[in-house]
Design an enzyme around this catalytic site. Structure first.
Site, PDB file in Angstrom:
ATOM      1  N   HIS A  34       0.672  -0.963   0.002  1.00 41.53           N
ATOM      2  CA  HIS A  34       0.009  -0.079  -0.212  1.00 41.53           C
ATOM      3  C   HIS A  34       0.687   1.062   0.067  1.00 41.53           C
ATOM      4  CE1 HIS A  34       0.636   0.287   4.203  1.00 41.53           C
ATOM      5  NE2 HIS A  34       0.700  -1.092   3.802  1.00 41.53           N
ATOM      6  N   HIS A  37       4.417   1.257   2.255  1.00 44.64           N
ATOM      7  CA  HIS A  37       5.304   0.933   1.871  1.00 44.64           C
ATOM      8  C   HIS A  37       6.146   1.041   0.473  1.00 44.64           C
ATOM      9  CE1 HIS A  37       2.550  -3.152   3.419  1.00 44.64           C
ATOM     10  NE2 HIS A  37       3.964  -2.715   3.284  1.00 44.64           N
TER      11      HIS A  37
END
Ligand code: PAF
Length: 283
Positions: A34, A37
Site C-alpha cells: 500500500h 510501503h
C-alpha cells in the site's frame, strides 16, 4: 525490474551491484503493498542507486493461531506497483529458501522485545530479527528502510544492527495514514464496514494524548486512561494495551516530565483484526 527468488542468485546480484559501486537500499516487506510501503520505497530511492524490495510472508514471526495463512497476498499487483516505482530488484524467496530443512539458528532479541507487542506475541520479534538479519546478509544493503508504524520493530532492528555489527544505516520513515487518520496496514482489508468505521478512533485517541501532554499533563496513567476511555467509546474495539514509553529506549514512563520524546503506542482488536498504532510526542 529484475525478479529474483533464489537466495544464491540474490547474493550474486548484490555482489555485482556493490562491485560496480552502487549503493543498495533495501525495503523488507510482507507484500500486499500500500502507499505506506511505497513511501518506504521512495525514501530508499532517495538515498540509494539500486532499491531492492523483498516480499516474504515470514512464517517465523506468526504464532500458531495468528493470521499467517490468511495474510493477504497479491504478488501480481505488488510487481506492477514496484515496477512503476523504479525498483531495481524484487526479491521473493520461498519459505524453503529462507528456512531450509533442519533450519535451527535464530536471532533472539532480549530485553525490549518482551514489552509492548512482545507481551502479546512472545516469539514475534525472534521471527522478525531472524528474517531481517538473513535479508541483511543476503542483500548486503548499505541502508534499509522500515516504517514507524512498527515502532518497537524499528527499535529492535536498530539494536540488532548495533549488537551484531551489521554494517548498514537504518532509516525509519513516518506513518502514512488514510484521510480519516487510520494508519495504512495490509491488515485493514480484514475490517468489516462497521469495524472500518470505528478504527480511526485509534489516531483520534493518540492525538488526544498528544494534546494532553502539550497542555501540561505529565502523569502517564492519566494519559493512558484518556486514550482507553476514548477507544472504549467504539463498540467493535477491544484494547490489548495502551502504553507510554521513552521513544528511544522503550523504558516505561510513569511521568512524561523527562523532557525526552514520548512514544504512545497501542494495540486494539476489531473483531479478529488486531491493529497497532503510535505517535511520538516531542516535548
Ligand atoms: O514489517 C514487516 O512487514 C515485517 O515485520 C518485516 C520487517 C518485513 C519482516 O518480516
Amino acid at each position: 525490474m529484475k525478479i529474483i527468488s533464489s537466495v544464491s542468485e540474490m547474493q550474486i546480484f548484490a555482489e555485482e551491484l556493490r562491485r560496480s559501486g552502487k549503493r543498495i537500499g533495501l525495503v523488507p516487506t510482507m507484500g500486499f503493498l500500500h502507499e505506506g510501503h511505497l513511501s518506504l520505497v521512495r525514501r530508499a530511492r532517495e538515498i540509494s542507486d539500486a532499491v531492492v524490495v523483498s516480499i516474504f510472508v515470514n512464517p517465523a514471526q506468526f504464532a500458531p493461531g495468528e493470521d499467517f495463512e490468511r495474510y493477504p497476498r497479491d504478488i501480481e499487483r505488488d510487481k506492477s506497483l514496484l515496477q512503476s516505482e523504479g525498483v531495481a530488484v524484487l526479491f521473493t524467496p520461498g519459505s524453503g529458501e529462507m528456512y531450509p530443512q533442519r533450519f535451527s539458528t535464530y536471532i533472539i532479541p532480549e530485553g525490549i522485545s518482551s514489552v509492548l507487542e512482545g507481551k502479546f506475541r512472545s516469539t514475534h520479534f525472534r521471527g522478525v530479527a531472524t528474517v531481517v538479519g538473513k535479508l541483511f546478509l543476503i542483500v548486503q544493503p548499505h541502508a534499509a528502510v522500515f516504517g514507524q508504524k512498527d515502532a518497537q520493530q524499528s527499535i529492535i532492528i536498530k539494536q540488532m544492527v548495533r549488537d551484531l555489527n551489521f554494517n548498514l544505516q537504518i532509516i525509519v520513515a513516518p506513518i502514512v495514514r488514510e484521510q480519516d487518520g487510520l494508519a495504512l496496514s495490509s491488515r485493514n482489508v480484514y475490517l468489516s464496514p462497521e469495524e472500518r468505521n470505528d478504527a480511526p478512533i485509534l489516531f483520534q485517541a493518540l492525538q488526544k494524548a498528544e494534546a494532553l501532554i502539550h497542555t501540561g499533563e505529565t502523569d502517564a496513567a492519566a494519559i493512558i486512561h484518556e486514550v482507553e476511555k476514548t477507544i472504549r467509546g467504539k463498540k467493535t474495539a477491544a484494547i490489548d494495551y495502551v502504553a507510554v514509553n521513552d521513544a528511544e529506549s522503550l523504558t516505561e514512563m510513569t511521568t512524561t516530565q523527562t523532557g525526552r520524546p514520548v512514544l504512545i503506542s497501542l494495540a486494539v482488536r476489531f473483531g479478529k483484526t488486531r491493529l497497532i498504532d503510535n505517535i511520538i510526542v516531542q516535548q
